[in-house]
Design a protein around this motif. Sequence first.
Motif, mmCIF file in Angstrom:
data_model
loop_
_atom_site.group_PDB
_atom_site.id
_atom_site.type_symbol
_atom_site.label_atom_id
_atom_site.label_comp_id
_atom_site.label_asym_id
_atom_site.label_seq_id
_atom_site.Cartn_x
_atom_site.Cartn_y
_atom_site.Cartn_z
ATOM 1 N N LYS A 68 70.751 57.543 39.229
ATOM 2 C CA LYS A 68 71.357 57.165 37.961
ATOM 3 C C LYS A 68 71.959 55.766 38.080
ATOM 4 O O LYS A 68 72.635 55.453 39.057
ATOM 5 N N LEU B 282 66.852 50.038 25.638
ATOM 6 C CA LEU B 282 65.947 49.665 26.729
ATOM 7 C C LEU B 282 64.548 49.439 26.188
ATOM 8 O O LEU B 282 64.120 50.075 25.225
ATOM 9 N N LYS C 93 68.028 62.707 25.886
ATOM 10 C CA LYS C 93 67.400 61.416 26.091
ATOM 11 C C LYS C 93 67.999 60.388 25.135
ATOM 12 O O LYS C 93 68.030 60.591 23.928
ATOM 13 N N GLU D 102 67.836 56.682 23.676
ATOM 14 C CA GLU D 102 67.104 55.430 23.525
ATOM 15 C C GLU D 102 68.032 54.336 23.007
ATOM 16 O O GLU D 102 67.947 53.190 23.415
ATOM 17 N N THR E 251 74.571 55.302 31.001
ATOM 18 C CA THR E 251 73.932 55.732 32.241
ATOM 19 C C THR E 251 72.450 55.919 31.969
ATOM 20 O O THR E 251 72.067 56.598 31.024
ATOM 21 N N ILE E 252 71.601 55.290 32.773
ATOM 22 C CA ILE E 252 70.155 55.379 32.597
ATOM 23 C C ILE E 252 69.535 55.935 33.871
ATOM 24 O O ILE E 252 70.139 55.891 34.947
ATOM 25 N N GLN E 253 68.331 56.451 33.739
ATOM 26 C CA GLN E 253 67.644 57.044 34.885
ATOM 27 C C GLN E 253 66.165 56.695 34.814
ATOM 28 O O GLN E 253 65.324 57.546 34.572
ATOM 29 N N PRO E 254 65.816 55.416 35.033
ATOM 30 C CA PRO E 254 64.401 55.018 34.985
ATOM 31 C C PRO E 254 63.633 55.537 36.189
ATOM 32 O O PRO E 254 64.226 56.002 37.173
#
Length: 736
Positions: free
Chosen positions: A474, A493, A678, A680, A688-691
């Motif tokens: 994360k 993103l 999710k 966007e 907090t992002i989880q690419p």
Amino acid sequence: MKKTVFTIIFLCSVLIQMMAQNKILVSERIFLTPTHVYYDKNDTVEIIGQILSTDYSDFYPYSRYVYLELFDKDSKLVSRQKVRCNDKGCFYATMPLGAIKENGKYYLRGYTQFMRNRKNTYYPTVPLYVGSRPVISTDNHTIKASFFPEGGHLVNNHSQNISIYLCNTINQPIETNYWILKNGVDTIYNGKTSHSGLSIAAFTPEKNANYTLQTPQNKQSFKIPSTERIPTIQTTIHKNRLVCRILSENQESSNTPLHLFIYHNSFGLKEMSIDKGLAVADMTGCTPGVLTIWLTDEQQIPIAQKVLWTSDIKDATELEMKSVFRMNEKLSFCLNDTVPGSQTFVRIVPAWDSQSISSYAMLNFTNELSSSLPFPPYYNEEDEKNRRKDLSSWLLSAKQSMIGIDILKEDSITYPFPIEAGLVVSGTISQDHHPLQEASVQIYNTANQDATITKTDANGHFDAQLKDYADGTKLYMQAYSKKGETGNYLYKLDDYAFPPIQQPETYSSYAEETSNSNTLASYHTRLDSTKTYNLDEVVIARRAANKKQYEWVKNRNPFEYFDRNFLEKKPNLQTLKDIIIYTNLVSVSSDNNCISWKSKRYDHIRPARLTQNGDAVVFSNIALVINGLKINYNISDFLTIPATDIESVELVRPGKPYALYHDAPLGLFDVKMRYLIKKEEISSNGITIQPLGISVPTKKHEIKLPQAEGKYKVLIDVISPDRRINSFVKEIEVKK
């Protein structure tokens, strides 16, 4: 770091400009294979492979990452991984099969982002069987046939080559005799297919005549495609001299303005001069590779295509290996004349296996060419003479798929997908529908505390190149305005769309056993029609649960960290407020808008005053961070979150790195929710992002002999720094 990013961008820019000037599509090619072909549910697939450049002078790849995808027979995605290659493009990955629900045939494909610049969205794909085995039939009484004329079609009054492929009802190649009959009576040619079911026949079609192929099995007859009035090509290479002949039925067709183009990765696209139906080119110095020739009409619309291979197929390296091994032995062999630094890939499969493909076939042919026929499955087990015959026959069935004929009409080649040399997170940030310009964007890796800082441009857009992070990590992202202030910013993103999943071509383009239809037209229709799926049609299966998911928290303070297992044992803890009070270290105000320490230990720490629109607001001394989103005012609504929706709660004391990162001088409660939505577009102080991150192998790659007696084949692929690609097959027997 900015200097590094600029250097990478500059080098990529120069490379792409050089490609465009020479009108050469420089791409990458991939070899990938599971170490086995047959698995059971819950097994872990080991994947080995190699990325190379299509530019023979460079050889090694430009990209540092490869994408691996496992999908089923319905083109539904099962698993996707991003794997880092070493400096020579070699990679190793492990892929758990826990998400697979049904036994059956699956497919594994691989590609780099740079490979997506090619015309075709089909990437090399290999089969993989879970809980099942391919059906093997010895019934060769019923045969199916496919025909592939040189250039794509036959014309009258010219001797031409035609490729023949014979197989049984389950698409296994058949080695058998055959005859070609004129009008069902006169035998004009007889031959025999190889162990791979392939053969080349030559005859001269005549006007108003019908031609059929007959086999001894049940005296089956198959109609050979009828002739067409469109010109075609016939090519040969002898002693570095390429000769192309234009074949047409009559003089009128031969006077039609035609163009002849050739393409090779070493010199790019060239047009050949046609003089009286003949074109000649000197191929001296041409590097090994696929040579594609197009015959087009005056509008540069292709009417015929031919593919050749510009290299000797003789192996320069010899394999020495004994034929019998004991189970407790280590596999050993010797490759003579191997160049130091070569990459060697080893697999052991059952002796009856014909599904595994070699690096020689994949890197040299199936990356650039597509065919409705499998590459000759016994190619590496044949002698040089039969290899040459099988390859020539298969090439007549192949077509160029990496580039299209539209390259003839374009001024330059574009590369919308850049070389991926690092992990990048990008997007836009705005406030009140206006781009947040020249803002500082900080991205924090919550797993290892790495931090990256970048800036937004005039459009509020940012690009941040990050150090490698493991998949599932994360990342917390926070923006600061030019004045260094945080705010309720809108984070969006950049969308990342993966290429559509495309099934491997099936071997269904078979000639009819009747003699009253033109199968050529229907063959081309079936061959060129492929089914693709949009991203929203792809279903990603949930990963298997980790049974040891919470073992790592045993080192945490049990009075300051509460995981899901703990909460399930405390039914009296109904809400987030109950969990916070349970620590017995803090208190909650009567209006539920402030959390403060009971102890006076932290009284010397003065929190910053919080204002909104110029007015002071009620704030909490101890902040809440919910899934990475910091909240320290108007927290009352969040304290009512049901405990059943919470995965874990941790009290982070003042002075800890995570508290400092969130600008929480008096500490915070870190709350992880069970069900993530999710996001966007999120308006907040940070997100907090989880690419997609780098998948790390779960076990070390080892080569072990099978622990069951029987006969096997050892498949060895060697990729040398001197640009040689060799593949070997050795049959062995394993005993106790």
